[in-house]
Write a protein that holds these residues in place. Sequence first.
Motif, PDB file in Angstrom:
ATOM      1  N   ILE A 124       1.893   8.154  -5.975  1.00 27.60           N
ATOM      2  CA  ILE A 124       1.049   9.459  -6.091  1.00 27.60           C
ATOM      3  C   ILE A 124       1.865  10.634  -6.007  1.00 27.60           C
ATOM      4  O   ILE A 124       1.949  11.822  -6.801  1.00 27.60           O
ATOM      5  N   ARG A 125       2.780  10.663  -4.943  1.00 28.47           N
ATOM      6  CA  ARG A 125       3.735  11.755  -4.726  1.00 28.47           C
ATOM      7  C   ARG A 125       4.487  12.156  -5.928  1.00 28.47           C
ATOM      8  O   ARG A 125       4.552  13.029  -6.410  1.00 28.47           O
ATOM      9  N   LYS A 126       5.086  10.945  -6.445  1.00 25.02           N
ATOM     10  CA  LYS A 126       6.096  11.186  -7.534  1.00 25.02           C
ATOM     11  C   LYS A 126       5.464  11.519  -8.864  1.00 25.02           C
ATOM     12  O   LYS A 126       5.727  12.514  -9.466  1.00 25.02           O
TER      13      LYS A 126
ATOM     14  N   PRO B 205       0.754  -1.225  -0.014  1.00 22.83           N
ATOM     15  CA  PRO B 205      -0.010  -0.156  -0.008  1.00 22.83           C
ATOM     16  C   PRO B 205       0.932   1.325   0.003  1.00 22.83           C
ATOM     17  O   PRO B 205       0.596   2.136  -0.562  1.00 22.83           O
ATOM     18  N   GLU B 206       2.051   1.097   0.712  1.00 24.62           N
ATOM     19  CA  GLU B 206       2.916   2.516   0.875  1.00 24.62           C
ATOM     20  C   GLU B 206       3.257   3.016  -0.511  1.00 24.62           C
ATOM     21  O   GLU B 206       3.390   3.884  -0.767  1.00 24.62           O
ATOM     22  N   LYS B 207       3.401   1.587  -1.498  1.00 25.30           N
ATOM     23  CA  LYS B 207       4.122   2.144  -2.996  1.00 25.30           C
ATOM     24  C   LYS B 207       2.932   3.024  -3.499  1.00 25.30           C
ATOM     25  O   LYS B 207       3.157   3.891  -4.266  1.00 25.30           O
ATOM     26  N   GLY B 208       1.805   2.953  -3.156  1.00 25.82           N
ATOM     27  CA  GLY B 208       0.670   3.767  -3.662  1.00 25.82           C
ATOM     28  C   GLY B 208       0.715   5.198  -3.317  1.00 25.82           C
ATOM     29  O   GLY B 208       0.678   6.192  -4.087  1.00 25.82           O
ATOM     30  N   LEU B 209       1.239   5.460  -2.124  1.00 26.80           N
ATOM     31  CA  LEU B 209       1.478   6.743  -1.382  1.00 26.80           C
ATOM     32  C   LEU B 209       2.692   7.450  -2.176  1.00 26.80           C
ATOM     33  O   LEU B 209       2.526   8.388  -2.542  1.00 26.80           O
ATOM     34  N   LEU B 210       3.643   6.812  -2.224  1.00 25.45           N
ATOM     35  CA  LEU B 210       4.721   7.082  -2.646  1.00 25.45           C
ATOM     36  C   LEU B 210       4.655   7.387  -4.376  1.00 25.45           C
ATOM     37  O   LEU B 210       5.148   8.251  -4.896  1.00 25.45           O
TER      38      LEU B 210
ATOM     39  N   GLY C 117      13.429  13.832   7.349  1.00 25.65           N
ATOM     40  CA  GLY C 117      12.050  14.489   7.497  1.00 25.65           C
ATOM     41  C   GLY C 117      11.027  13.762   7.814  1.00 25.65           C
ATOM     42  O   GLY C 117      10.232  14.134   8.527  1.00 25.65           O
ATOM     43  N   ASP C 118      11.061  12.395   7.544  1.00 27.99           N
ATOM     44  CA  ASP C 118      10.094  11.283   7.685  1.00 27.99           C
ATOM     45  C   ASP C 118      10.395  11.373   9.306  1.00 27.99           C
ATOM     46  O   ASP C 118       9.326  10.966   9.825  1.00 27.99           O
ATOM     47  N   ILE C 119      11.592  11.053   9.801  1.00 30.95           N
ATOM     48  CA  ILE C 119      11.589  10.940  11.139  1.00 30.95           C
ATOM     49  C   ILE C 119      11.371  11.961  11.858  1.00 30.95           C
ATOM     50  O   ILE C 119      10.685  11.595  12.936  1.00 30.95           O
TER      51      ILE C 119
ATOM     52  N   ILE D 248      17.081   8.816  -0.473  1.00 27.81           N
ATOM     53  CA  ILE D 248      17.298   7.473  -0.327  1.00 27.81           C
ATOM     54  C   ILE D 248      15.829   6.669  -0.810  1.00 27.81           C
ATOM     55  O   ILE D 248      15.809   5.366  -1.022  1.00 27.81           O
ATOM     56  N   TYR D 249      14.669   7.421  -0.771  1.00 27.39           N
ATOM     57  CA  TYR D 249      13.589   6.795  -1.080  1.00 27.39           C
ATOM     58  C   TYR D 249      13.483   6.466  -2.409  1.00 27.39           C
ATOM     59  O   TYR D 249      12.661   5.515  -2.580  1.00 27.39           O
ATOM     60  N   PHE D 250      13.952   7.016  -3.155  1.00 28.82           N
ATOM     61  CA  PHE D 250      13.975   7.055  -4.708  1.00 28.82           C
ATOM     62  C   PHE D 250      15.258   6.634  -5.543  1.00 28.82           C
ATOM     63  O   PHE D 250      15.183   6.306  -6.773  1.00 28.82           O
TER      64      PHE D 250
ATOM     65  N   LEU E  47       4.708  19.879   3.711  1.00 26.99           N
ATOM     66  CA  LEU E  47       4.905  20.787   4.718  1.00 26.99           C
ATOM     67  C   LEU E  47       3.990  20.276   5.909  1.00 26.99           C
ATOM     68  O   LEU E  47       2.940  19.663   5.901  1.00 26.99           O
ATOM     69  N   ARG E  48       4.805  20.167   7.164  1.00 27.41           N
ATOM     70  CA  ARG E  48       4.008  19.436   8.352  1.00 27.41           C
ATOM     71  C   ARG E  48       4.224  20.276   9.630  1.00 27.41           C
ATOM     72  O   ARG E  48       5.192  20.283  10.089  1.00 27.41           O
ATOM     73  N   PRO E  49       3.228  20.959   9.840  1.00 33.33           N
ATOM     74  CA  PRO E  49       3.247  22.038  10.673  1.00 33.33           C
ATOM     75  C   PRO E  49       2.951  20.991  12.296  1.00 33.33           C
ATOM     76  O   PRO E  49       2.405  20.068  12.128  1.00 33.33           O
TER      77      PRO E  49
HETATM   78  C1  IPM Z   1       5.093   9.434   5.958  1.00 31.95           C
HETATM   79  C2  IPM Z   1       4.880   8.020   5.871  1.00 31.95           C
HETATM   80  C3  IPM Z   1       5.364   7.409   4.454  1.00 31.95           C
HETATM   81  C4  IPM Z   1       6.698   8.050   4.221  1.00 31.95           C
HETATM   82  C5  IPM Z   1       5.171   6.024   4.238  1.00 31.95           C
HETATM   83  C6  IPM Z   1       3.713   5.267   4.641  1.00 31.95           C
HETATM   84  C7  IPM Z   1       5.659   5.466   2.858  1.00 31.95           C
HETATM   85  O1  IPM Z   1       5.743   7.319   6.981  1.00 31.95           O
HETATM   86  O2  IPM Z   1       4.348  10.083   5.118  1.00 31.95           O
HETATM   87  O3  IPM Z   1       5.593  10.051   6.414  1.00 31.95           O
HETATM   88  O4  IPM Z   1       7.618   7.460   4.840  1.00 31.95           O
HETATM   89  O5  IPM Z   1       6.631   9.022   3.675  1.00 31.95           O
END
Ligand code: IPM
Length: 357
Positions: free
Chosen positions: A95-97, A88-93, A247-249, A141-143, A105-107
């Motif tokens: 659509i972003r791409k 499922p996460e590939k769907g999110l990555l 940024g994810d972390i 490193i994601y892509f 932006l994450r407030p």
């Molecule tokens: C986020 C999530 C995603 C990411 C995952 C679900 C792929 O952790 O939006 O922060 O790592 O970007």
Amino acid sequence: MQKKICLLPGDGIGPEILAQGASVLAAVAQKFGHMFEFDEALIGGAAVDATGSPLPEETVEKCRKADAVFLAAVGGPQWDGLKPEQRPEKGLLGIRKALGLFANLRPALLLPELAGACLLRPDVAARGLDLIVVRELTGDIYFGEPRGIETRNGRRTGYNTMMYDEEEIRRIAKVAFETARQRRRKVCSVEKSNVLETSRLWKEVVLETHKDYADVELSHMYVDNAAMQLVRDPSQFDVILTGNIFGDILSDEASVLTGSLGMLPSASLGASGPGLFEPIHGSAPDIAGRDKANPLATILSGAMLLRLGFNLTEEAECIENAVRRALRDEFRTEDIMEPGMIKVGCEAMGRKVIERL
Ligand code: IPM
Ligand code: MG
């Protein structure tokens, strides 16, 4: 104003919270005399089950045709065993791409109404927590290629590539500086330039880009130190500019300090085309379908959609104020429940917000 919004409910609590988010947008449209047309498409595990792919081509097309994309969450244990391309996460990555959404932006904002839920010591919390992570979202490193798992010298070996080109760094740095101009004019660029070449280039390009933003104060911090400083004294940060993985972390860390992941919205924007707006939390499969989820992060993502996607500032503020009023009137979902407050479910919380628009 006439606009098309593509809804991507996804998995777990996704459909419940997005129903509330969309209802709030519909109510705002009615109040301010706008026409929002909603379309819906499949993403994540729901899309895998229906079509075999976490991001069907039809979904990408519907998103491209929309003026904004409103997403809830993807993922769940039933899809954990799938091949990497089907997760499922590939769907999110994907659509972003596909939409070129390079700026995330994450407030993270500690609302006075929720000070009791904050994880920080009261004297640290009293200094305030109002920052925004500007995370690069389509590189790093994601892509990066090459990537894979193969056998080298008889041992299974996994590898990924951390990589940025200068243009990718420059465009996200600009977003951070522009964002800082709307806030307290401070950018802290977070990297690991004491070890990584990618980070050395990052720092160099951020410094070059800063020349056009002399009115914004720029500092630099290694990511390990930033993780520590976020807990020690988050009030020192205004805009945190960083790459995809850091940024994810850091955005998870920054957000949970406020007390609830269930409160925080996000926006993902590209150079042009529709932006994507989503809560930063996940699909919470453990409470899915039980009317327990907190819809406020989704509702607040709707406010970001109006402000950043459609330039509707007054409408966005109307939603944010209604959320704060619902909290001031002591309505709480389970995740932010405190003694003496009134516990409500997902749907009721959405209704409380709509009543206060
Ligand atoms: C986020 C999530 C995603 C990411 C995952 C679900 C792929 O952790 O939006 O922060 O790592 O970007
Ligand atoms: Mg994350």
